[in-house]
Design an enzyme around this catalytic site. Structure first.
Site, PDB file in Angstrom:
ATOM      1  N   GLU A  78      23.839   4.670 -23.662  1.00 44.66           N
ATOM      2  CA  GLU A  78      22.661   4.021 -24.234  1.00 44.66           C
ATOM      3  C   GLU A  78      22.735   2.499 -24.352  1.00 44.66           C
ATOM      4  O   GLU A  78      21.726   1.821 -24.170  1.00 44.66           O
ATOM      5  CB  GLU A  78      22.379   4.622 -25.623  1.00 44.66           C
ATOM      6  CG  GLU A  78      22.010   6.083 -25.540  1.00 44.66           C
ATOM      7  CD  GLU A  78      21.965   6.726 -26.910  1.00 44.66           C
ATOM      8  OE1 GLU A  78      20.877   7.080 -27.355  1.00 44.66           O
ATOM      9  OE2 GLU A  78      23.026   6.860 -27.535  1.00 44.66           O
ATOM     10  N   GLU A  89      16.767  17.167 -25.098  1.00 41.53           N
ATOM     11  CA  GLU A  89      17.653  17.407 -26.237  1.00 41.53           C
ATOM     12  C   GLU A  89      17.043  18.446 -27.178  1.00 41.53           C
ATOM     13  O   GLU A  89      17.696  19.372 -27.613  1.00 41.53           O
ATOM     14  CB  GLU A  89      17.918  16.097 -26.981  1.00 41.53           C
ATOM     15  CG  GLU A  89      18.836  16.283 -28.172  1.00 41.53           C
ATOM     16  CD  GLU A  89      19.239  14.975 -28.843  1.00 41.53           C
ATOM     17  OE1 GLU A  89      19.103  13.903 -28.231  1.00 41.53           O
ATOM     18  OE2 GLU A  89      19.687  15.031 -29.995  1.00 41.53           O
ATOM     19  N   PHE A 138       0.846  -1.193   0.000  1.00 42.80           N
ATOM     20  CA  PHE A 138       0.000   0.000   0.000  1.00 42.80           C
ATOM     21  C   PHE A 138       0.882   1.244   0.000  1.00 42.80           C
ATOM     22  O   PHE A 138       1.581   1.508   0.965  1.00 42.80           O
ATOM     23  CB  PHE A 138      -0.847  -0.045   1.275  1.00 42.80           C
ATOM     24  CG  PHE A 138      -1.944   0.982   1.336  1.00 42.80           C
ATOM     25  CD1 PHE A 138      -1.669   2.325   1.324  1.00 42.80           C
ATOM     26  CD2 PHE A 138      -3.275   0.590   1.423  1.00 42.80           C
ATOM     27  CE1 PHE A 138      -2.669   3.262   1.388  1.00 42.80           C
ATOM     28  CE2 PHE A 138      -4.294   1.521   1.490  1.00 42.80           C
ATOM     29  CZ  PHE A 138      -3.981   2.854   1.478  1.00 42.80           C
ATOM     30  N   ARG A 160      18.024   5.179 -36.895  1.00 37.75           N
ATOM     31  CA  ARG A 160      18.777   4.348 -35.942  1.00 37.75           C
ATOM     32  C   ARG A 160      18.061   3.015 -35.715  1.00 37.75           C
ATOM     33  O   ARG A 160      18.694   1.974 -35.580  1.00 37.75           O
ATOM     34  CB  ARG A 160      19.005   5.073 -34.623  1.00 37.75           C
ATOM     35  CG  ARG A 160      19.982   4.342 -33.723  1.00 37.75           C
ATOM     36  CD  ARG A 160      20.394   5.169 -32.533  1.00 37.75           C
ATOM     37  NE  ARG A 160      21.553   5.998 -32.780  1.00 37.75           N
ATOM     38  CZ  ARG A 160      22.822   5.616 -32.607  1.00 37.75           C
ATOM     39  NH1 ARG A 160      23.093   4.380 -32.200  1.00 37.75           N
ATOM     40  NH2 ARG A 160      23.813   6.436 -32.835  1.00 37.75           N
TER      41      ARG A 160
HETATM   42  C1  LIG Z   1       0.718   8.429  -3.379  1.00 38.18           C
HETATM   43  C2  LIG Z   1      -0.520   7.774  -2.900  1.00 38.18           C
HETATM   44  C3  LIG Z   1      -0.585   6.400  -2.938  1.00 38.18           C
HETATM   45  C4  LIG Z   1      -1.736   5.770  -2.514  1.00 38.18           C
HETATM   46  N1  LIG Z   1      -1.787   4.410  -2.568  1.00 38.18           N
HETATM   47  C5  LIG Z   1      -2.892   3.766  -2.143  1.00 38.18           C
HETATM   48  C6  LIG Z   1      -2.959   2.358  -2.160  1.00 38.18           C
HETATM   49  O1  LIG Z   1      -2.009   1.681  -2.525  1.00 38.18           O
HETATM   50  N2  LIG Z   1      -4.102   1.778  -1.770  1.00 38.18           N
HETATM   51  C7  LIG Z   1      -5.180   2.506  -1.348  1.00 38.18           C
HETATM   52  O2  LIG Z   1      -6.184   1.936  -0.988  1.00 38.18           O
HETATM   53  N3  LIG Z   1      -5.137   3.836  -1.302  1.00 38.18           N
HETATM   54  C8  LIG Z   1      -4.023   4.482  -1.699  1.00 38.18           C
HETATM   55  N4  LIG Z   1      -3.977   5.829  -1.655  1.00 38.18           N
HETATM   56  C9  LIG Z   1      -5.148   6.566  -1.160  1.00 38.18           C
HETATM   57  C10 LIG Z   1      -4.964   6.827   0.324  1.00 38.18           C
HETATM   58  O3  LIG Z   1      -5.121   5.664   1.013  1.00 38.18           O
HETATM   59  C11 LIG Z   1      -5.970   7.771   0.823  1.00 38.18           C
HETATM   60  O4  LIG Z   1      -5.707   8.958   0.139  1.00 38.18           O
HETATM   61  C12 LIG Z   1      -5.787   7.951   2.278  1.00 38.18           C
HETATM   62  O5  LIG Z   1      -6.017   6.762   2.958  1.00 38.18           O
HETATM   63  C13 LIG Z   1      -6.701   8.968   2.767  1.00 38.18           C
HETATM   64  O6  LIG Z   1      -6.438   9.141   4.152  1.00 38.18           O
HETATM   65  P1  LIG Z   1      -6.282  10.577   4.773  1.00 38.18           P
HETATM   66  O7  LIG Z   1      -6.147  10.359   6.219  1.00 38.18           O
HETATM   67  O8  LIG Z   1      -5.203  11.288   4.081  1.00 38.18           O
HETATM   68  O9  LIG Z   1      -7.686  11.172   4.449  1.00 38.18           O
HETATM   69  P2  LIG Z   1      -8.053  12.618   4.035  1.00 38.18           P
HETATM   70  O10 LIG Z   1      -7.526  12.889   2.692  1.00 38.18           O
HETATM   71  O11 LIG Z   1      -7.731  13.522   5.164  1.00 38.18           O
HETATM   72  O12 LIG Z   1      -9.620  12.425   3.965  1.00 38.18           O
HETATM   73  C14 LIG Z   1     -10.227  11.803   2.889  1.00 38.18           C
HETATM   74  C15 LIG Z   1     -11.715  12.171   2.880  1.00 38.18           C
HETATM   75  O13 LIG Z   1     -12.360  11.527   3.942  1.00 38.18           O
HETATM   76  C16 LIG Z   1     -12.949  12.484   4.808  1.00 38.18           C
HETATM   77  N5  LIG Z   1     -12.719  12.017   6.170  1.00 38.18           N
HETATM   78  C17 LIG Z   1     -11.509  11.754   6.724  1.00 38.18           C
HETATM   79  N6  LIG Z   1     -11.700  11.298   7.968  1.00 38.18           N
HETATM   80  C18 LIG Z   1     -13.027  11.274   8.187  1.00 38.18           C
HETATM   81  C19 LIG Z   1     -13.835  10.877   9.291  1.00 38.18           C
HETATM   82  N7  LIG Z   1     -13.300  10.431  10.392  1.00 38.18           N
HETATM   83  N8  LIG Z   1     -15.177  10.980   9.187  1.00 38.18           N
HETATM   84  C20 LIG Z   1     -15.732  11.459   8.043  1.00 38.18           C
HETATM   85  N9  LIG Z   1     -15.011  11.832   6.981  1.00 38.18           N
HETATM   86  C21 LIG Z   1     -13.687  11.745   7.044  1.00 38.18           C
HETATM   87  C22 LIG Z   1     -12.277  13.794   4.520  1.00 38.18           C
HETATM   88  O14 LIG Z   1     -13.132  14.887   4.795  1.00 38.18           O
HETATM   89  C23 LIG Z   1     -11.974  13.668   3.037  1.00 38.18           C
HETATM   90  O15 LIG Z   1     -13.093  13.981   2.277  1.00 38.18           O
HETATM   91  C24 LIG Z   1      -2.844   6.505  -2.050  1.00 38.18           C
HETATM   92  C25 LIG Z   1      -2.768   7.893  -1.998  1.00 38.18           C
HETATM   93  C26 LIG Z   1      -1.617   8.516  -2.398  1.00 38.18           C
HETATM   94  C27 LIG Z   1      -1.551  10.001  -2.319  1.00 38.18           C
END
Ligand SMILES: Cc1cc2nc3c(=O)[nH]c(=O)nc-3n(C[C@H](O)[C@H](O)[C@H](O)COP(=O)(O)OP(=O)(O)OC[C@H]3O[C@@H](n4cnc5c(N)ncnc54)[C@H](O)[C@@H]3O)c2cc1C
Ligand code: FES
Length: 1216
Positions: free
Chosen positions: A1148, A697, A245, A775
């Site tokens: 290369e 380039e 993840f 090439r």
């Molecule tokens: C680079 C990258 C890689 C990722 N890879 C994966 C992956 O491999 N697998 C996967 O499943 N996901 C992946 N994600 C997604 C990631 O899991 C989610 O973006 C992350 O879990 C969101 O968590 P957060 O705490 O940042 O939530 P936030 O971004 O803070 O919240 C997300 C949303 O939920 C709402 N929210 C948050 N908490 C609550 C609450 N307690 N009650 C009600 N609403 C709430 C917020 O208002 C917002 O709308 C990836 C994201 C990124 C940026």
């Protein structure tokens, strides 16, 4: 919440404190990075702005009396830093001060910085560690440990505050009363519960919604250690999902509640939570309610059943008394989002194998995470056995359908995966139930374990007696390595802001083929900070930098129409979006090579290389076969995107530009042309690039010219560094190729006739496409001698951004198609591919189809040594045994040679210049025509100068490449820069040496400084120009570089994943100038090739819109893709008399060796197909992604999910 009483402090370093005023904090979206740059902390970079590259990683620590620092963190909203100490890379050490052990060890081991992590674990350093004789390291100094600022040592649990104003509100409430007050007032808010509720009950563990995924994993791991296995199957499933993840930085900040609430259809946790029946506690002002996470929880795309007043308080993850498993399939195993993800659970009636309860949930199969309800209920009451399996598969094939146009594409693959994953679950449970699974079928149940890669590098030591200070041939550390590890190396965008500097943002087309009817900039120009818009009419000189016919037609999505210039980047970007453009769409829209063939849309001329009478060749052949292959393009993905800072000098039309470019002279001449001034008024300066790979380039000039025009118009400095998505959109990449071939061969496997036709997707302009096609044709026979041969190349004109140079420059495309027919020949004869390859390989003195004699050929030596160091014969035998014992995983092996022609095929480019000054203190300032882009060219040039002048390398310095020191330079490309510039440097140094000779003779016991001083007082010119040209009379290449690689892979036939088990490379680099740099180039080039041939996919919509615009969707190889066991050996005793100090070019040639991985995959697929009774040639396009591998491993599951009839639907993405 009264901000007037509030001030915030950020500790930037132990010495410096900066207090931000309220206006600086306005807008919660302000990022920490925005504050780093103005104070000169440029070590932390913005590489992608989506959490995918790690360049913005800093260490975040918060005082928690009971636990350790929070760990790595990706730059986020400023408000979330309340009470945190932030340590950037500058905070842990510096070259001028003291290096942190990590900063020291990585460069000294010839590694590269993989993030900023003062407390690295093994896996963080896996890319950095090499066995290249680690140097002496300084002892660990405990005073270098980072001290947590005492003023931040407050109990954060009782000091939770609300921060932020404006449209978005950011809360860190410690008391829910604050929260619900806000909920009643605000609608859009970000939540950060910092409380972790770990209530260990007898049936479950409860996690606070804001518990980070790292903490979630830690708690579950501890529970798995303590509880009996039957209770922890769900925990293990969550841990298995977390293993793949995102990256660690993301897991450190992403919360369990956030992952659920984003309601992503490809969430990796939601299927587990749904299949295991997790419970969620929701809370509102009115109280709490508990809901089960079932099929009703996500009523629609990105929707949950929560009301606007509710929040998720906690998540209850149950213990298990049943069988449970989770699966995730993504294009790349590590840090990638899922294609299909799944959670599966089954319980049986007491004492039986009759299904009592079954839950199958899938992500990636609909707009929400879904449960296969019909299948589950159909299987209730059935015995867990073959009949149930058949029922389940046919039912899943019916239930888990997808429209052929479904977003995300890969429809057949995704459907097949639902069955394949169930099959894995079926066998896993069966194995636990009766232990009666066929031994070779257990391979379907095995969980992938990552092994840390280990590598061996072999190179020849310098001859005995070589002087200590003569560094040529020694593995000298890259001269910028330490500065790169500490963040002190200055890149273009690190140049401090000029006082009245402005920022430019491009305005680009949203249509692939259209006439512009109107451009309305009124709204944009009225926006805050906007200074002007720039269009073609503002170009004071010539706007004709190519065969542009009619300026108002856009010919690709991303076509540059104009630009907005404003006081800040944010203002410029916001205004660019507000420019209204109306288009009249035009037909046809030609996106793919097949479209171009249909419309006969080709750039002229069509190139042909022919030798011998083809008809006669085919008549002689025992067999003839025909085939075709498509090979996808590739994004350069340099870590530093294109950037230019243009500074008008205020007189005589002079302008100085700092540019990240491989072509200083080209940039200079195009800027001068656009500005309507002589080239002598324009100076281009290039200190270093954060990668180029051919992408800078020619295509970098579009941006630098635009920025120069804006700077000229406004008479102010203007800067632009493209965001990752802009760069990926506008700058093009490697050309996709399509090849058709007809090959005639004898029973022995000897190829006697070949006819091949190449089509490349050039995009909307010619750029370098013709040379690239040439090439490809020059390499159409790769390393094989073929008596009669004809290759023809069509450069397709399409409505895509112009494709351009990329490491290998058409060679990797031409040679891959060659290996495809070679593999077909072997397959059709039932002969080992290596036998057929060896039989056809060139020998000394033979001629290429373009009549170049192959002298000093080392192919056979590379081949034999490669077979030896890879233990090819034993390996092959081991694979055969493995494949007999494993039905659902297969191993494959392949050995592939390469022959790569060195020199520019455009003869006039084979020239270089250098300039060397000796100062009176004996120090030397060296300049040459090449550019440093991480490949170590400057290091090699210093080595050359050091040997020639006979002085230590520490006396020689290179500051930058600039057009006012060495004019009329060729691009740093074609792998030829060390050869050309090295010879020019040598020439300059020899001139100087010659001038110093009398003083050496006069004072033989004197030292360098004595001779320099004497010469100076004697009024000798201590500055010299060097020049070198190579004349290729009648032959396209100066010489060839040779190499051979052998790779072993393992594929998972059910999911299409593969792992790279082993690679041995033997490569001829002549007498290496610097084995450390050369091996770095071999390893880096090889891995970039692994990306090209097995992973990287640019996805375009049928309308020409690029979906893959960042690391989230476009995956380059990760650590786990490095072969677990990698050996690189530089061929011994192979001096090359055609280049400086008998060396050879290296940039290369190694890239193509990754084709050994592609053909090892093909070999493994052959073994899988045999199980289904399939044999003989089959088409495998590149890259060999999990989707292609799975689809090629035809079996009972693929048969249940046939692809839709082409032409009956519009696909989400097209193969361009
Ligand atoms: C680079 C990258 C890689 C990722 N890879 C994966 C992956 O491999 N697998 C996967 O499943 N996901 C992946 N994600 C997604 C990631 O899991 C989610 O973006 C992350 O879990 C969101 O968590 P957060 O705490 O940042 O939530 P936030 O971004 O803070 O919240 C997300 C949303 O939920 C709402 N929210 C948050 N908490 C609550 C609450 N307690 N009650 C009600 N609403 C709430 C917020 O208002 C917002 O709308 C990836 C994201 C990124 C940026
Ligand atoms: S810029 Fe932050 S991860 Fe790429």
């Amino acid at each position: 919440y009264d901000l007037s009483s509030w001030s915030a402090g950020l500790v930037y370093s132990a010495e410096e404190r900066m207090v931000l005023d309220r206006s600086q904090m306005i807008g919660c979206s302000k990022l920490f990075l925005d504050l780093c740059v103005p104070v000169g902390l440029t070590g932390t970079k913005l590489g992608c702005a989506e959490g995918g590259c790690g360049a913005c990683t800093v260490m975040l620590s918060k005082y928690q009396p009971t636990s350790s620092p929070l760990g790595e963190w990706v730059s986020g909203p400023l408000c979330s830093l309340h009470h945190c100490a932030v340590t950037t890379v500058e905070g842990i050490g510096s070259v001028a001060g003291k290096l942190h052990p990590v900063q020291e060890r990585m460069p000294k081991s010839h590694g590269s910085q993989c993030g900023n992590n003062p407390t690295p674990r093994n896996e963080n350093l896996s890319a950095a560690c090499s066995s290249l004789h680690p140097a002496d390291f300084l002892p660990l100094d405990p005073t270098q440990e980072i001290i947590f600022p005492p003023e931040l040592m407050v109990d954060t649990l009782t000091h939770q505050h609300t921060r932020g104003v404006n449209t978005n509100t950011y809360l860190t409430p410690s008391l829910s009363v604050y929260l619900f007050h806000y909920l009643s007032v605000h609608h859009s808010l970000c939540l950060s519960f910092s409380l972790f509720l770990s209530l260990s009950l007898s049936l479950c563990i409860v996690f606070g919604a804001s518990c980070s995924l790292t903490l979630l994993g830690d708690v579950l791991k501890a529970a798995v250690g303590k509880l009996p296995p039957y209770q922890t199957e769900v925990f293990n499933a969550v841990l298995e999902q977390l293993r793949w993840f995102a990256g660690l930085q993301i897991r450190n900040v992403a919360a369990i509640g956030g992952n659920i609430m984003t309601a992503s259809p490809i969430s990796d946790l939601n299927p587990v939570f749904m299949a295991s029946g997790c419970k969620l506690t929701l809370m509102s002002k009115g109280g709490e309610r508990v809901v089960v996470m079932d099929e009703k929880f996500f009523p629609g795309y990105r929707k949950t059943i929560l009301t606007p007043e509710e929040v998720l308080l906690c998540v209850l993850i149950p213990y298990t008394k049943k069988y449970f498993a989770a699966y995730k399939q993504s294009p790349r195993r590590e840090d990638d989002i899922s294609i299909v993800t799944s959670g599966m659970s089954v319980t049986f009636a007491e004492g039986s194998t009759i299904v009592k309860h079954l839950a199958l949930s899938y992500g990636g199969m609909a707009a929400t995470t879904v449960m296969a309800k019909n299948t589950a209920s159909r299987l209730l009451g059935k015995q867990w056995g073959e009949e149930l399996l058949q029922d389940a598969c046919s039912s899943l094939a019916e239930e888990m359908t997808l429209h052929p146009s479904a977003p995300g594409g890969m429809v057949t693959y995704r459907r097949t995966l639902t069955l394949s994953l169930f099959y894995k679950f079926y066998l896993t449970v069966q194995q636990k139930l009766v232990k009666g699974v066929r031994a070779d079928y257990i391979s379907a149940t095995e969980i992938y374990h990552q092994t840390s890669p280990s590598s061996v590098q072999i190179f020849q030591a310098v001859p005995d007696g070589q002087k200590e200070e003569d560094v040529v041939g020694r593995p000298m550390m890259h001269l910028s390595a330490l500065k790169q590890a500490t963040g002190e190396a200055v890149y273009c965008d690190d140049i401090p802001l000029y006082e009245n500097e402005l920022y430019l943002c491009l305005i680009t087309s949203t249509k692939a083929h259209a006439t512009i009817q109107s451009i309305d900039t009124a709204e944009a120009e009225s926006m805050p900070g906007v200074v002007t818009c720039v269009f073609a009419k503002d170009v004071p000189g010539s706007n004709m930098t190519g065969p542009i016919v009619y300026d108002e037609t856009v010919t690709c999505v991303g076509h540059i129409i104009g630009a907005v210039v404003a006081d800040t980047q944010a203002h410029a970007q916001r205004a660019a979006k507000a420019v209204r453009i109306t288009y009249q769409e035009l037909q046809p829209v030609i996106i793919t090579i097949q479209d171009a063939i249909t419309h006969q849309s080709f750039f002229q001329p069509v190139r042909t290389i022919q030798r011998g009478d083809l008809d006669q060749g085919f008549t002689q052949a025992d067999h003839i076969l025909e085939g075709e292959m498509h090979m996808g393009g590739q994004e350069h993905f340099y870590l530093e995107t294109n950037v230019t800072v243009a500074v008008p000098k205020g007189e005589d039309g002079e302008m100085e530009l700092f540019v990240s470019t491989q072509s200083a002279t080209k940039t200079q001449s195009l800027v001068a042309k656009a500005l309507g001034v002589p080239a002598s008024r324009v100076v281009i300066r290039v200190k270093r690039m954060g990668g180029g790979f051919g992408g800078k380039e020619s295509r970098s000039t579009t941006l630098s010219t635009m920025v120069a025009v804006a700077a000229q118009k406004l008479k102010r400095p203007v800067r632009c560094m493209l965001d990752r998505d802009e760069d990926m959109l506008v700058t093009g990449g490697r050309h996709p190729f399509y090849g058709r071939y007809k090959v005639g061969f004898m029973k022995s496997g000897k190829v006697v006739a070949l006819e091949v036709t190449y089509y490349s997707n050039a995009g909307n302009s010619m750029d370098l496409s013709l040379s690239i096609m040439e090439r490809a044709l020059f390499h159409m026979e790769n390393s094989y001698s073929i008596a009669t041969i004809r290759g023809r190349g069509y450069v397709c004109k399409t409505h895509l951004p112009s494709n351009t140079a990329f490491r290998g420059f058409g060679g990797p495309q031409g040679m891959l198609i060659a290996e495809s027919w070679m593999s077909d020949v072997a397959l059709s004869l039932g002969l080992p591919a290596e036998q057929v390859r060896r039989l056809n390989m060139y020998i000394q003195g033979e001629r290429t189809p373009y009549s170049q004699i192959l002298d000093h050929i080392t192919l056979d030596r590379c081949w034999d040594q490669c077979l030896e160091i890879s233990s090819f014969t034993q390996r092959r035998a081991g694979i055969e045994t493995y494949n007999r014992d494993h039905r659902w995983t297969k191993r494959g092996l392949s050995v592939v040679p390469t022959k790569f022609g060195i020199s520019f095929t455009a003869a006039f480019l084979n020239q270089a210049g250098a300039l060397a000054h000796i100062y009176t203190d004996g120090s030397v300032l060296l300049t040459h025509g090449g550019t440093e882009m991480g490949q170590g060219l400057n290091t090699k040039m210093v080595q050359v100068a050091s040997r020639t002048l006979g002085i230590p390398s520490s006396k020689i310095h290179i500051t930058e490449t600039s057009t006012n020191t060495v004019p009329n330079t060729s691009p740093t490309a074609a792998s030829a820069s060390s050869d050309l510039n090295g010879a020019a440097v040598h020439n300059a140094c020899e001139i100087l040496l010659h001038r110093l000779e009398p003083y050496k003779t006069k004072n033989p016991k004197g030292c360098w400084e004595d001779w320099v001083t004497a010469a100076y007082f004697d009024r000798v010119n201590l500055s010299a120009n060097g020049f070198y040209k190579y004349t290729n009379t009648g032959r396209p290449f100066n010489y060839f570089s040779y190499g051979v690689a052998c790779s072993e892979v393992e594929i998972d036939c059910l999911t299409g994943s593969h792992k790279n088990i082993h690679t041995s490379i033997v490569i001829d680099v002549g007498n290496s100038l610097n084995p450390a740099l050369d091996i770095g180039q071999v390893e880096g080039g090889f891995m970039q090739g692994v990306g090209l041939y097995t992973l990287e996919e640019l996805k375009y919509s049928p309308e020409g819109y690029l979906f893959t615009r960042g690391p989230g969707m476009y995956k380059i190889p990760a650590f786990g893709d490095i072969p677990t066991d990698l050996t690189v050996s530089l061929l011994r005793d192979a001096p090359n008399d055609k280049a400086i100090f008998s060396s050879k070019a290296i940039g290369e040639p190694p890239l193509f060796l990754a084709a050994s991985v592609f053909f090892a995959i093909k070999d493994a697929i052959i073994a899988a197909r045999k199980e289904s009774g399939l044999s003989g040639p089959f088409r495998l396009d590149s890259p060999a992604t999990p989707e292609r591998i799975r689809n090629a491993c035809e079996d009972r599951f693929t048969k249940l999910c046939p692809p839709a009839e082409p032409g009956t639907f519009t696909p989400w993405a097209v193969v361009v």
